[in-house]
Design an enzyme around this catalytic site. Sequence first.
Site, mmCIF file in Angstrom:
data_model
loop_
_atom_site.group_PDB
_atom_site.id
_atom_site.type_symbol
_atom_site.label_atom_id
_atom_site.label_comp_id
_atom_site.label_asym_id
_atom_site.label_seq_id
_atom_site.Cartn_x
_atom_site.Cartn_y
_atom_site.Cartn_z
ATOM 1 N N HIS B 236 31.802 -12.435 28.971
ATOM 2 C CA HIS B 236 32.299 -12.026 30.284
ATOM 3 C C HIS B 236 32.682 -13.289 31.047
ATOM 4 O O HIS B 236 31.921 -14.255 31.059
ATOM 5 C CB HIS B 236 31.196 -11.252 31.013
ATOM 6 C CG HIS B 236 31.669 -10.515 32.225
ATOM 7 N ND1 HIS B 236 32.036 -11.163 33.376
ATOM 8 C CD2 HIS B 236 31.840 -9.191 32.468
ATOM 9 C CE1 HIS B 236 32.414 -10.258 34.268
ATOM 10 N NE2 HIS B 236 32.309 -9.058 33.750
ATOM 11 N N ARG B 256 36.725 -9.303 41.549
ATOM 12 C CA ARG B 256 38.166 -9.563 41.418
ATOM 13 C C ARG B 256 38.969 -8.307 41.714
ATOM 14 O O ARG B 256 40.057 -8.374 42.266
ATOM 15 C CB ARG B 256 38.462 -10.109 40.020
ATOM 16 C CG ARG B 256 37.998 -11.555 39.847
ATOM 17 C CD ARG B 256 38.021 -12.011 38.399
ATOM 18 N NE ARG B 256 36.868 -11.511 37.657
ATOM 19 C CZ ARG B 256 36.876 -11.192 36.374
ATOM 20 N NH1 ARG B 256 37.986 -11.310 35.690
ATOM 21 N NH2 ARG B 256 35.784 -10.754 35.792
#
Lengths: 250, 607
Positions: B236, B256
């Site tokens: 990740h 994000r």
Amino acid sequence: MPKATFSIWRGNGSAGQFVDYETEVSDGMVVLDAIHQIQAEKANDLACRWNCKAGKCGSCSAEVNGMPKLMCMTRLNDLPLEKPITVEPMKSFPLIKDLITDVSWNYRVKKKIKKFNPRPPDKADGTWLISQADIDRVQEFRKCIECFLCQDVCHVLREHTLHEEFIGPRALVYVAALEMHPLDTENRNKDLKKAHGIGYCNITKCCTNVCPEEITITDNAIIPLKERVVDELYDPVTRFIRLFSNQESK
Amino acid sequence: MGEYQTYQHDVLVIGSGGAGLRAAIEASSHGVSVGLVCKSMLGKAHTVMAEGGIAAALGNVDNRDNWKVHFSDTMRGGQYINNWRMAELHAKESPERVRELEAWGAAFDRTKDGRILQRNFGGHKYPRLAHVGDRTGLEMIRTLQDHGIHQGMEVYMEYTITRLLKNENRVIGAVAYTRDRGRFVIFKAKAVIMASGGLGKAYKITSNSWDCTGDGHALAYEAGAQLLDMEFVQFHPTGMVWPPSVKGILVTEGVRGEGGILLNNEGRRFMFDEIPDNYKSQTADNPEEGWRYTQGDKSARRPPELLTRDHAARCIVKEIKEGRGSPHGGVLLDISWIKEKLPNSVEHIKRKLPSMYHQFKQLADIDITQEKMEVGPTTHYVMGGIRVNADTQMSTLPGLFACGECAAGINGANRLGGNSLSDLLVLGKRAGEYAANFANENESGVINLDYIDRVTKEALKPFERAQGMATAEGPYQIQNDLQELMQDYVGIVRNEDEMRAALVGIKKLWKRINNVSVDGNREFNPGWHTALDLSNLLTVSEAITLSALERKESRGAHFREDYPEKTESFGKINIVIQKDDDGNMQVKYDPIPQMPDDLIKIIEEMK
């Protein structure tokens, strides 16, 4: 690197004592890190529960310097490291070993609470329309990570051991999440009064103070539930009506 | 011969995360008796850590979304070596599985008109993730748990499975020990569902919990099942990097999705520098367009921060390697900048990302509404796993089913965020259904007690090796050495020499675990538990390394600096791992079955 001493409870249900362990401490460490370090270096068999290490799973509950805490969210720089830090298991549940207690009672209690029972879907495709404001109210309760620290600190359980009569703050938060769920149609008031023993809570708010998720347990969950119970089961007018309509007052 | 407590069920589910719970609920609904084994306590499995959301093409926020778009997004993200049938079933069935969670009490965030809200996530063309702030996993596991306990299943908390049991070639049960007392027990079952989750603990920096030690992968392999795609481990892009004690803890992609941007130490938004060809037409070419996308402007394209995880992780590694990283060896993730755009940004961030706010405030003294976060890649998920039939989830061993992270196929070379939670639900349900059917059609097997005596005796050996023995050593050092080996040699950027060195290292570690010794007794002894998990970690590490050596190309999460390009020939195969008759790990190629024309057409249309 500076060192600190941790005075950790070692033992099982029949016998035990605090044992001091010295270990190095570094920037940003939490109590759980120290426990892991001690486990790896000095005491491979030191028992503690943990999973996420980020305050999300509620496994690593213990009492640090006498305060109920998640070990993974308790920073060492918030503790007075010049003295030994005591770490001991929760007190409201039977001890298994070291920092591990048998919390299975909490699971049994939960199973006795009437389950979620939604109203029929609003739309033909089986979905519901719910406003965010209605969701917000239950989301506070659904934040609960089941760390059982509120159960640990509740004097009804901790001092009076009324586990058979009172389900405790965690389970009451669960009932609140169900009762205030915008889709739920079940009525749990009679259970709250009798089987769940809500009357035992005398709103000292100890549970609210220790909740790592900052759920306002007493004010937002327990008091509104108490009010519902009073409204339905103690209101003099409805009691009177019940009496004359020959309904049994349960 | 020892005496063992024996529990009998029609279906035994190993693992109590999202996949195991969903499978157990489904099997119970078919009227069979179900046992659910939890390595930790119920409701604490790794699913609880999932943050961003559940991917399902409900089309509530953008009505252009449908299963075909979701299917083609999943295949593109997986670089087309996914099992297309699983991707198809997943895209078609996930909306129904999400609606079902709501009927069981899940309280999702809402749209203005009262439907389930959906958010943007990497690689998903439209806002697709049903969510609850940034604690969707907790909502999901609690919903399944609270529904599941009323379905009649028996729950076994803090039991660890050490072996699967077989009759001839069929799986008929398992051996376990209880964590509290260290007693061995036998589970007899007509069908077994493996839902044991991941293997992140094979790496040093990971978002995974202590119990993610690849147990299911290793148990299935030991029993003779095939593993698939093991070279694909997802790193990740955003884990915490500071302070050291929290290194690896996940920072949700939701940051994000809500407009967070990645910056290097020069303040440059480096994700704009390199956009893969197959995503160029879908990606914004300026910051303003990217911002509009995160705010729901349907004419805008996604910002490059929302490209797939494999790509984002590599871009971050590049910045760090070339000296443009943050002070503690990461890059900067900034959500606080949105105050330029939103008047109430502080409240907005706290409402959308409550647990991120809390996590950084408490563990790193950082207020994410005002300051930038430091982040770097962390081992998060394994795309590879037990090879299963797409429709039934049965493995190559009769009677053994698998679902969730420990099963392979749906994600191909890279998983899109949010697809794991929907995968758990869709394929977990299928595993439960078909395992119940299998149980109804088969009798229970006969347990070989001699075999159980052998494996329990083996499991107790660490107690017999005194600490004083010259060769004896504790389990934690071995675990640590393996984690460092895998992190350094079989990590985000790989090459032949380093992986050969890893294999040599793994061989040495196999020898060392024969000498592992533990203190104390069998009562809740984490040292002993760690010792018993070591062989699983070594098995999966070896499988990852061997598969990664075989795939001489770069695709998805698997990046080789000695073969940096994607090749057509490797796009047609999966890599399979299986134990041979002599007990050695064998690697082979298997061709990917031909995709039917209707699915090919969908992919072409969505390009």
